[in-house]
Design a protein around this motif. Structure first.
Motif, mmCIF file in Angstrom:
data_model
loop_
_atom_site.group_PDB
_atom_site.id
_atom_site.type_symbol
_atom_site.label_atom_id
_atom_site.label_comp_id
_atom_site.label_asym_id
_atom_site.label_seq_id
_atom_site.Cartn_x
_atom_site.Cartn_y
_atom_site.Cartn_z
ATOM 1 N N ASP A 27 0.864 -1.187 0.000
ATOM 2 C CA ASP A 27 0.000 0.000 0.000
ATOM 3 C C ASP A 27 0.896 1.231 0.000
ATOM 4 N N VAL A 28 0.924 1.962 -1.081
ATOM 5 C CA VAL A 28 1.817 3.110 -1.216
ATOM 6 C C VAL A 28 1.443 4.243 -0.266
ATOM 7 N N ASN A 29 0.235 4.196 0.281
ATOM 8 C CA ASN A 29 -0.209 5.238 1.208
ATOM 9 C C ASN A 29 0.132 4.931 2.668
ATOM 10 N N ARG A 30 0.553 3.698 2.943
ATOM 11 C CA ARG A 30 0.780 3.286 4.326
ATOM 12 C C ARG A 30 2.042 3.936 4.879
ATOM 13 N N LEU A 31 1.974 4.326 6.159
ATOM 14 C CA LEU A 31 3.115 4.898 6.854
ATOM 15 C C LEU A 31 3.901 3.775 7.525
ATOM 16 N N THR A 373 7.313 9.808 1.884
ATOM 17 C CA THR A 373 5.919 9.453 1.641
ATOM 18 C C THR A 373 5.156 10.655 1.103
ATOM 19 N N LEU A 374 4.163 10.384 0.265
ATOM 20 C CA LEU A 374 3.226 11.416 -0.166
ATOM 21 C C LEU A 374 2.426 11.853 1.057
ATOM 22 N N ALA A 375 2.403 13.155 1.332
ATOM 23 C CA ALA A 375 1.868 13.631 2.608
ATOM 24 C C ALA A 375 0.556 14.388 2.501
ATOM 25 N N SER A 376 0.083 14.705 1.291
ATOM 26 C CA SER A 376 -1.060 15.618 1.154
ATOM 27 C C SER A 376 -2.335 14.977 0.640
ATOM 28 N N ARG A 377 -2.293 13.708 0.245
ATOM 29 C CA ARG A 377 -3.498 13.074 -0.283
ATOM 30 C C ARG A 377 -3.250 11.576 -0.402
ATOM 31 N N ALA A 378 -4.324 10.841 -0.639
ATOM 32 C CA ALA A 378 -4.204 9.420 -0.937
ATOM 33 C C ALA A 378 -4.015 9.238 -2.444
ATOM 34 N N SER A 379 -3.420 8.127 -2.822
ATOM 35 C CA SER A 379 -3.209 7.832 -4.236
ATOM 36 C C SER A 379 -3.616 6.395 -4.529
ATOM 37 N N GLU A 380 -4.262 6.204 -5.670
ATOM 38 C CA GLU A 380 -4.618 4.864 -6.122
ATOM 39 C C GLU A 380 -3.653 4.377 -7.196
ATOM 40 N N ALA A 381 -2.665 5.199 -7.532
ATOM 41 C CA ALA A 381 -1.722 4.861 -8.595
ATOM 42 C C ALA A 381 -0.714 3.816 -8.113
ATOM 43 N N PRO A 382 -0.146 3.048 -9.030
ATOM 44 C CA PRO A 382 0.876 2.069 -8.636
ATOM 45 C C PRO A 382 2.139 2.770 -8.129
ATOM 46 N N ALA A 383 2.908 2.037 -7.343
ATOM 47 C CA ALA A 383 4.166 2.576 -6.834
ATOM 48 C C ALA A 383 5.266 2.395 -7.871
ATOM 49 N N VAL A 384 6.069 3.447 -8.056
ATOM 50 C CA VAL A 384 7.193 3.367 -8.985
ATOM 51 C C VAL A 384 8.475 3.760 -8.258
ATOM 52 N N LEU A 385 9.576 3.132 -8.650
ATOM 53 C CA LEU A 385 10.856 3.454 -8.042
ATOM 54 C C LEU A 385 11.222 4.902 -8.376
ATOM 55 N N SER A 386 11.470 5.680 -7.343
ATOM 56 C CA SER A 386 11.693 7.114 -7.530
ATOM 57 C C SER A 386 12.959 7.554 -6.801
ATOM 58 N N VAL A 399 18.091 13.859 -2.121
ATOM 59 C CA VAL A 399 17.534 13.778 -0.770
ATOM 60 C C VAL A 399 17.246 12.327 -0.405
ATOM 61 N N VAL A 400 16.561 11.608 -1.275
ATOM 62 C CA VAL A 400 16.251 10.187 -1.061
ATOM 63 C C VAL A 400 16.683 9.424 -2.304
ATOM 64 N N LYS A 401 17.645 8.534 -2.150
ATOM 65 C CA LYS A 401 18.196 7.837 -3.316
ATOM 66 C C LYS A 401 17.186 6.896 -3.956
ATOM 67 N N ASP A 402 16.486 6.124 -3.134
ATOM 68 C CA ASP A 402 15.566 5.118 -3.657
ATOM 69 C C ASP A 402 14.332 5.030 -2.769
ATOM 70 N N GLU A 403 13.162 5.182 -3.379
ATOM 71 C CA GLU A 403 11.909 5.030 -2.651
ATOM 72 C C GLU A 403 10.790 4.734 -3.648
ATOM 73 N N TYR A 404 9.838 3.925 -3.239
ATOM 74 C CA TYR A 404 8.648 3.687 -4.061
ATOM 75 C C TYR A 404 7.611 4.753 -3.730
ATOM 76 N N LEU A 405 7.244 5.531 -4.733
ATOM 77 C CA LEU A 405 6.267 6.605 -4.573
ATOM 78 C C LEU A 405 5.171 6.443 -5.620
ATOM 79 N N PRO A 406 3.999 7.032 -5.405
ATOM 80 C CA PRO A 406 2.903 6.866 -6.364
ATOM 81 C C PRO A 406 3.256 7.402 -7.754
ATOM 82 N N ALA A 407 2.817 6.696 -8.762
ATOM 83 C CA ALA A 407 3.124 7.090 -10.138
ATOM 84 C C ALA A 407 2.493 8.426 -10.508
#
Length: 465
Positions: A27-31, A373-386, A399-407
């Motif tokens: 779940d890309v929205n999970r903390l 993490t995305l902090a301002s809304r929920a996302s239904e998009a798939p997670a992409v390596l960012s 700032v962050v070398k590797d993280e999965y964030l919403p597409a």
């Protein structure tokens, strides 16, 4: 044979899966809660801390913004105070220090460790009791020593023979006594980055035990009127997760301690083993609790003192990152995104935010890993390596070398990076003439400014025209 990437060590990682420890989120929205302060949570995809939401904080104070969970900071301070009940706990101000933070430390019953005249000035501005302040530093000037002695700091940790001579002349002039400890190097290679490992022989801090400099320094102090020797000080490094380095250091330092007491007849009532306790920046980190650290470190000291047949000295420790680090996150606004093709048909999403290496140099300096993490809304998009990058004119501005964030992450979205309470504000710069961010403390649903944002006028005020 491996070639270095032309843009630096942080670049050139092929593939779209990231490092082995980074897992694709269900779940890309999970903390990932253990990376955040106790009062951080998500509701409907919106990050909140102690009742304040990220969008509210951004609207009131702007971004980039350091957001401190004040209760979390205080609770971590109390955890060390309570766990090390028979020891002196010094908060390492170099991790993060401002007048408000110094007052929190004082109110929670901790002592304070400073290492420059500027940090001492902040402590005194906060009306921190001088007797509970320790003054560190490998190159204290005569002016800094004078300021510390005249303020009545509780201990000065001497780091060289030149400093002993400066201090001896000062106390003779003022007719006072200065309480001192000797910083020693125990020859321990801590399991951490080379730049923050501080007890191996070939580095700038301390006086060598094996080379005899530490013993010679003790002799000189013992023979100098006006200098009262409290004991030995050792610090093996920073961001350390295991206690084996502390065990080796304690044994070597306590052997010297026993030698001093027996051969020189000098009583050493105290022992300082420093700090450097690690925190969780990503899911690969597994920090120890204050209670676990206290139990293991005090056991090490007790057993070694018993083996040497010496009295157990009063112990001091110096947590900084372990208190300030997890209590704070940095809030950014996304400006641009772009997809970059990599070798083998893979790609990486680059997410540019309105801060960068000026507010967090640790990624570039130590190749440190962070989460986001995305902090301002929920996302239904798939997670992409960012890869989260800053706005500075530097390819290493990461700032962050590797993280999965919403597409669907895009301009105007808020992004939060946890674990930025230690060293990020302390190491912040004005690279590219970017003003440093504000610091906001949040407690029980209220946010207050504790360090204001710099302005362009602040930067221009230093120019002499």
């Amino acid at each position: 044979m491996m070639r270095a990437h032309e843009a630096g060590a942080l670049h050139g990682q092929a593939g779209d899966r990231g490092p082995a420890w980074l897992r694709h989120p269900d779940d890309v929205n999970r903390l990932v809660t253990h990376l955040w302060s106790r009062n951080a949570a998500k509701a409907g995809g919106v990050l909140t801390v102690a009742g304040e939401s990220a969008p509210e904080l951004a609207a009131e104070f702007g971004t980039p913004l350091y957001v401190v969970d004040e209760d979390d900071f205080r609770q971590r301070a109390r955890a060390f105070r309570d766990a090390f009940g028979e020891a002196d706990v010094f908060y390492a101000g170099k991790a993060f220090l401002c007048v408000a933070a110094a007052r929190w430390v004082a109110e929670e019953g901790l002592n304070l460790d400073v290492c420059t005249a500027g940090e001492l000035a902040v402590a005194l501005k906060a009306e921190f009791p001088p007797a509970r302040i320790a003054f560190h530093g490998n190159n204290k000037s005569a002016a800094e020593l004078r300021q510390a002695v005249e303020a009545g700091v509780g201990r000065i940790i001497v780091d060289s023979f030149d400093e002993i001579d400066r201090l001896a002349a000062l106390v003779a002039e003022l007719g006072v006594t200065a309480r001192v400890m000797v910083r020693v190097t125990a020859g321990v290679e801590a399991h951490t980055h080379e730049y923050i490992s501080t007890s191996h022989e070939d580095q700038k801090f301390g006086l060598s035990i094996t080379g005899g400099a530490a013993l010679a320094a003790v002799r000189r102090i013992a023979e100098t009127p006006g200098l009262k020797l409290l004991g030995l000080h050792s610090h093996i490094g920073s961001q350390i997760f295991v206690t084996d380095g502390f065990e080796v250091a304690a044994r070597r330092v306590l052997r010297l301690h026993a030698e001093i007491e027996r051969e020189l007849g000098v009583t050493l009532p105290e022992l300082d083993l420093g700090g450097g306790f690690g925190i969780a920046y990503t899911t690969q980190d597994d920090p120890r609790s204050a209670a676990d650290l206290a139990r293991e470190i005090t056991k090490i000291v007790d057993e070694e003192c018993h083996a040497l047949d010496i009295s157990v000295p009063r112990l001091s420790i110096e947590p900084g990152r372990a208190i300030a680090g997890p209590s704070t996150f940095t809030l950014y606004t996304v400006g641009t995104t772009k997809d970059v093709a990599l070798d083998g048909g893979a790609s990486r999403r680059y997410v540019a935010v309105d801060g960068g290496m000026s507010d967090n140099i640790r990624t570039a300096l130590y190749s440190a890993d962070y989460s986001a993490t995305l902090a301002s809304r929920a996302s239904e998009a798939p997670a992409v390596l960012s890869r989260v990058v800053g706005k500075h004119c530097e390819s290493g501005d990461i700032v962050v070398k590797d993280e999965y964030l919403p597409a669907d992450l895009g301009p105007g979205d808020l992004l939060a990076v946890p674990g930025t309470g230690a060293y990020c504000r302390s190491l912040a710069s004005n690279y590219n003439h970017v003003p440093r961010p504000a610091v906001v403390a949040v407690r029980e649903g209220e946010a207050r400014l504790i360090v204001r944002r710099e302005t362009t006028d602040d930067l221009l005020a230093l120019d002499v025209i």
